[in-house]
Design an enzyme around this catalytic site. Structure first.
Site, PDB file in Angstrom:
ATOM      1  N   CYS A   2       0.848  -1.191   0.000  1.00 55.51           N
ATOM      2  CA  CYS A   2       0.000   0.000   0.000  1.00 55.51           C
ATOM      3  C   CYS A   2       0.885   1.243   0.000  1.00 55.51           C
ATOM      4  CB  CYS A   2      -0.935   0.080   1.192  1.00 55.51           C
ATOM      5  SG  CYS A   2      -2.052  -1.282   1.346  1.00 55.51           S
ATOM      6  N   ARG A  27       3.931  -0.607  -4.829  1.00 54.47           N
ATOM      7  CA  ARG A  27       3.669  -1.104  -3.473  1.00 54.47           C
ATOM      8  C   ARG A  27       2.324  -1.832  -3.383  1.00 54.47           C
ATOM      9  NH1 ARG A  27       6.831   1.630   0.672  1.00 54.47           N
ATOM     10  NH2 ARG A  27       5.311   0.813   2.115  1.00 54.47           N
ATOM     11  N   TRP A  74      -2.889  -2.648  -1.554  1.00 56.63           N
ATOM     12  CA  TRP A  74      -2.618  -4.067  -1.738  1.00 56.63           C
ATOM     13  C   TRP A  74      -3.490  -4.755  -0.706  1.00 56.63           C
ATOM     14  CZ3 TRP A  74      -0.475  -8.111   1.202  1.00 56.63           C
ATOM     15  CH2 TRP A  74      -0.077  -9.237   0.464  1.00 56.63           C
ATOM     16  N   ASN A 100      -1.735   2.503   6.029  1.00 54.37           N
ATOM     17  CA  ASN A 100      -0.961   1.292   5.711  1.00 54.37           C
ATOM     18  C   ASN A 100      -0.720   0.558   7.009  1.00 54.37           C
ATOM     19  OD1 ASN A 100      -0.698   2.194   3.146  1.00 54.37           O
ATOM     20  ND2 ASN A 100       1.504   2.578   3.252  1.00 54.37           N
ATOM     21  N   GLY A 101      -0.673  -0.763   6.946  1.00 56.53           N
ATOM     22  CA  GLY A 101      -0.407  -1.543   8.157  1.00 56.53           C
ATOM     23  C   GLY A 101      -1.610  -2.400   8.469  1.00 56.53           C
ATOM     24  N   GLU A 484      17.124 -18.234  -6.639  1.00 56.90           N
ATOM     25  CA  GLU A 484      16.739 -16.907  -7.125  1.00 56.90           C
ATOM     26  C   GLU A 484      16.218 -16.969  -8.565  1.00 56.90           C
ATOM     27  OE1 GLU A 484      15.931 -14.257  -6.109  1.00 56.90           O
ATOM     28  OE2 GLU A 484      16.322 -12.707  -7.573  1.00 56.90           O
ATOM     29  N   LYS A 488      12.451 -15.760  -9.676  1.00 57.76           N
ATOM     30  CA  LYS A 488      12.202 -14.717 -10.684  1.00 57.76           C
ATOM     31  C   LYS A 488      11.213 -15.216 -11.736  1.00 57.76           C
ATOM     32  CE  LYS A 488      13.387 -11.677  -9.253  1.00 57.76           C
ATOM     33  NZ  LYS A 488      14.106 -11.540  -8.053  1.00 57.76           N
ATOM     34  N   GLU A 491       7.617 -15.531 -10.289  1.00 58.19           N
ATOM     35  CA  GLU A 491       6.884 -14.318  -9.927  1.00 58.19           C
ATOM     36  C   GLU A 491       6.536 -13.424 -11.104  1.00 58.19           C
ATOM     37  OE1 GLU A 491      10.613 -11.814  -8.010  1.00 58.19           O
ATOM     38  OE2 GLU A 491       8.598 -11.309  -7.393  1.00 58.19           O
ATOM     39  N   HIS A 507      16.949 -37.381  -4.908  1.00 60.22           N
ATOM     40  CA  HIS A 507      16.088 -37.669  -3.758  1.00 60.22           C
ATOM     41  C   HIS A 507      14.623 -37.325  -4.040  1.00 60.22           C
ATOM     42  CE1 HIS A 507      19.612 -38.581  -1.451  1.00 60.22           C
ATOM     43  NE2 HIS A 507      20.149 -37.431  -1.820  1.00 60.22           N
ATOM     44  N   LYS A 606       5.647  -4.563  -3.736  1.00 58.56           N
ATOM     45  CA  LYS A 606       7.087  -4.387  -3.594  1.00 58.56           C
ATOM     46  C   LYS A 606       7.552  -4.476  -2.159  1.00 58.56           C
ATOM     47  CE  LYS A 606      11.202  -3.282  -5.112  1.00 58.56           C
ATOM     48  NZ  LYS A 606      11.935  -4.408  -5.731  1.00 58.56           N
TER      49      LYS A 606
HETATM   50  C1  F6R Z   1      11.376 -11.036  -5.300  1.00 60.75           C
HETATM   51  C2  F6R Z   1      11.374 -10.000  -4.289  1.00 60.75           C
HETATM   52  C3  F6R Z   1      10.995 -10.371  -2.900  1.00 60.75           C
HETATM   53  C4  F6R Z   1      11.770  -9.517  -1.888  1.00 60.75           C
HETATM   54  C5  F6R Z   1      11.235  -9.782  -0.475  1.00 60.75           C
HETATM   55  C6  F6R Z   1      12.009  -8.999   0.566  1.00 60.75           C
HETATM   56  O1  F6R Z   1      11.825 -10.545  -6.531  1.00 60.75           O
HETATM   57  O2  F6R Z   1      11.638  -8.864  -4.566  1.00 60.75           O
HETATM   58  O3  F6R Z   1      11.169 -11.734  -2.670  1.00 60.75           O
HETATM   59  O4  F6R Z   1      13.132  -9.817  -1.974  1.00 60.75           O
HETATM   60  O5  F6R Z   1       9.883  -9.419  -0.414  1.00 60.75           O
HETATM   61  O6  F6R Z   1      11.912  -7.634   0.341  1.00 60.75           O
HETATM   62  P1  F6R Z   1      12.930  -6.623   1.000  1.00 60.75           P
HETATM   63  O7  F6R Z   1      14.267  -6.885   0.395  1.00 60.75           O
HETATM   64  O8  F6R Z   1      12.408  -5.269   0.686  1.00 60.75           O
HETATM   65  O9  F6R Z   1      12.938  -6.930   2.469  1.00 60.75           O
END
Ligand code: F6R
Length: 611
Positions: A2, A27, A74, A100-101, A484, A488, A491, A507, A606
């Site tokens: 948010c 966000r 969000w 927010n929160g 990672e 990627k 997502e 396994h 984000k």
């Molecule tokens: C994936 C991604 C998330 C963040 C995670 C932590 O591409 O961006 O997995 O890495 O939400 O976010 P931060 O780094 O802001 O604590």
């Protein structure tokens, strides 16, 4: 998670609010709304969907006023809908609130307020705040907000307005980010959940702390504690400039940020590696050499991509310094109290510095007597403020929801810390330290070289476009690259992708391999090379397709892979920085072929400021 934007002043209020929201859309993007104070009334316009939908509505019906609040959501409590969009009004529309929160006791509060005659229109926890402030409003919004918030348990960044006090906004913060922007010219002020919202307008700010309240008019900003005591705040200068948060000709923020990595890595190094003798200067680290010599264990606290950067650091620290390192996602680590004690250093890694799970785990660590080092991108963020020591990555604003440049910069920061720790503990000779630092210093240039593979990677994405199941494998330094890479692809391309330690294949996961499955694996020179090749053979024997990320000098690899993406040579412990880049590019190009919403993938946000 948010975004909040608020403005008081003489500009076109709706345009300022929309501009702020657009910069916060990463966000959350389920619904959006604005409330503007117009001739002693609050005009409220909101809609389900993205900010462009709201902007369309406002085009034909733009409230003209000198104060307003806005929000992009969000969804947490209540699905995305216009009714659940913020701002939320009280019963009569005299008060409006953005938040927010999470208000943890909202059900209890709502029940009580309903008994007292308040009518609720949404399913959100936020609406409770509007009614609470209404309940306590006696001509003084500040007092009403203060009394209302006393009843509240949970986290909030909140901004409220009342039609009875049109030139006033009252904001408050408890565990959710809030920043006040001080107008560069007299007669305007801003508030927002994130600096990127206000950088087109001002770089002067107050960082609001937990338990603080702010009274904003166009001419004045007063900060107080929730108890009403005045607080004197230093003015904080936001270094990021407005262009850094623009797409700059790229189709998406994500691809722009992938290509920004050489620059971001250079910024992370900054002047931390000094002179031809490769001196390492981690100013601001805040952890004494004596403490670093005494510590017995490290626990990395992070979520998602940041936790995979932590895995790269884990490999380096264990190998170079002989200190055991635990990595677990913060949502689990916050309950593993016995992990932390006085001789354990917690390293919290977070791009946003506001991730609620990470902050909770940091608090667990502190309670158990551990010290904390923060590796974060956002100056003055909660993670930075709650830690004992700090290493900023200085990667610049990362707007794409999928983390890219922050990931490689976080790994680089971990590598710098590993070398520092190794030197302090005399776990490595000065020669080895110099060699590693020289290697780290070369990474930005090698990242540039790696990016030259973009065209080839794009063609591979097209070649494998019909593959729907992916396995990502890695060993040692590249276990993190596998995790990672898979994250990627999941997502942003919405494809099934699993990351595994390559040794685990036999396994269980090997059963997934058929001609319909592609395997991506980073196979770089080092102690795990032979075994990794063995894994590729296992895959090919079962008709799986193999794309290997391998060193430029590797003459053998082509025998074991259908396709090869080349990265330059570097030390094995440093190589995750480079191997991360093809993984990002592959996911990006696959997602682009499928026309996914790359910068704002479905269901994600984000900055995840709720647990
Ligand atoms: C994936 C991604 C998330 C963040 C995670 C932590 O591409 O961006 O997995 O890495 O939400 O976010 P931060 O780094 O802001 O604590």
């Amino acid at each position: 998670m948010c975004g909040i934007m608020a403005y008081l002043g003489g500009r076109d209020t709706v345009e300022v609010l929309l501009e702020g929201l657009r910069r916060l859309e990463y966000r959350g993007y389920d619904s959006a709304g604005v409330a503007v104070s117009v001739d002693g009334k609050i005009e409220l316009i909101k809609s389900k969907g993205k900010i462009s939908v709201l902007a369309g509505l406002l085009q034909n019906n733009k409230p003209e006023g000198r104060a307003g609040i806005a929000h992009t959501r969000w969804a947490t409590h209540g699905p995305p809908s216009t009714a659940n969009a913020h701002p939320h009004p009280d019963c009569e529309g005299h008060i409006a609130v953005v938040h927010n929160g999470i208000i943890e006791n909202y059900l209890e509060l709502r029940e009580q307020l309903e008994k007292e005659g308040h009518t609720f229109r949404s399913e959100t926890d936020t609406e409770t705040l509007a009614h609470l402030f209404e309940k306590y409003y006696e001509g003084d919004l500040e007092a009403a907000v203060r009394r209302g918030l006393k009843q509240v348990k949970g986290s909030y960044a909140v901004v409220a307005m009342s039609d009875k006090e049109p030139g006033l906004l009252v904001a408050a913060r408890q565990y959710s980010p809030l920043i006040v922007g001080l107008g560069e010219k007299p007669g305007e002020n801003f508030a927002a959940s994130d600096p990127s919202a206000i950088i087109p307008f001002t770089r002067k700010a107050y960082l609001v702390d937990n338990g603080e309240m702010v009274l904003l008019t166009a001419d004045k900003v007063q900060v107080k504690t929730l108890a009403g005591k005045a607080v004197k705040k230093p003015v904080f200068h936001i270094e990021w400039d407005a262009e850094m948060a623009e797409k700059g000709g790229y189709k998406h923020f994500m691809i722009k940020e992938i290509f920004e990595q050489p620059h971001a890595l250079r910024e992370t190094i900054g002047d931390r590696i000094v002179g031809r003798r490769m001196g390492l200067n981690l100013e601001g680290l805040g952890l004494s050499d004596g403490y670093l010599r005494r510590l017995k264990k490290i626990a990395v606290i992070a979520c998602g991509t940041a936790s995979y950067a932590g895995m790269a650091g884990q490999y380096a620290i264990e190998k170079l310094c002989g200190v055991p390192v635990i990595v677990d996602v913060a949502s689990e680590l916050q309950h593993r109290e016995s992990v932390f004690d006085k001789s354990t250093l917690g390293i919290a890694i977070s791009q946003s510095g506001e991730t609620a799970d990470t902050l909770q785990a940091m608090r667990t660590a502190h309670r158990q007597g551990a010290k904390l080092l923060a590796i974060t991108n956002v100056i003055g963020s909660s993670v930075a403020r709650e830690a004992d020591g700090l290493l900023y990555i200085h990667a610049g604003p990362e707007i794409g929801v999928a983390s890219t440049k922050a990931y490689t910069s976080q790994i680089l920061a971990m590598l710098l810390f590993a070398v520092h720790l190794g030197q302090v503990r005399e776990a490595m000779t000065p020669r080895v330290a110099r060699r590693l630092l020289r290697g780290i210093k070369a990474l930005p240039e090698l990242a540039e070289e790696t990016l030259e593979e973009a065209g080839h990677i794009k063609s591979l994405a097209a070649k494998y476009k019909d593959i729907k199941r992916y396995l990502y494998l890695g060993r040692g330094a590249h276990y993190c690259s596998a995790m990672e890479g898979a994250l990627k692809l999941k997502e942003i391309a919405y494809l099934d992708a699993e990351g595994y330690a390559a040794g685990e294949m036999k396994h269980g996961p090997l059963a997934l391999v058929t001609e319909e499955c592609a395997v991506l694996s980073a196979v770089v020179a080092g102690p795990h090379y032979e075994k990794s090749i063995g894994n590729l053979q296992e895959i090919r024997a079962r008709a799986g397709r193999v794309i290997a990320v391998a060193n430029k000098s590797d003459k053998e690899i082509a025998k074991y892979a259908d396709d090869v993406i080349r990265i330059p040579e570097t030390e094995e412990v440093l190589s995750p920085v480079l191997a991360g880049i093809p993984m990002q590019l592959y996911a990006y190009y696959v997602a682009d072929i499928w026309d996914r919403e790359i910068d704002q993938p479905r269901n994600l946000a984000k900055s995840v400021t709720v647990e």
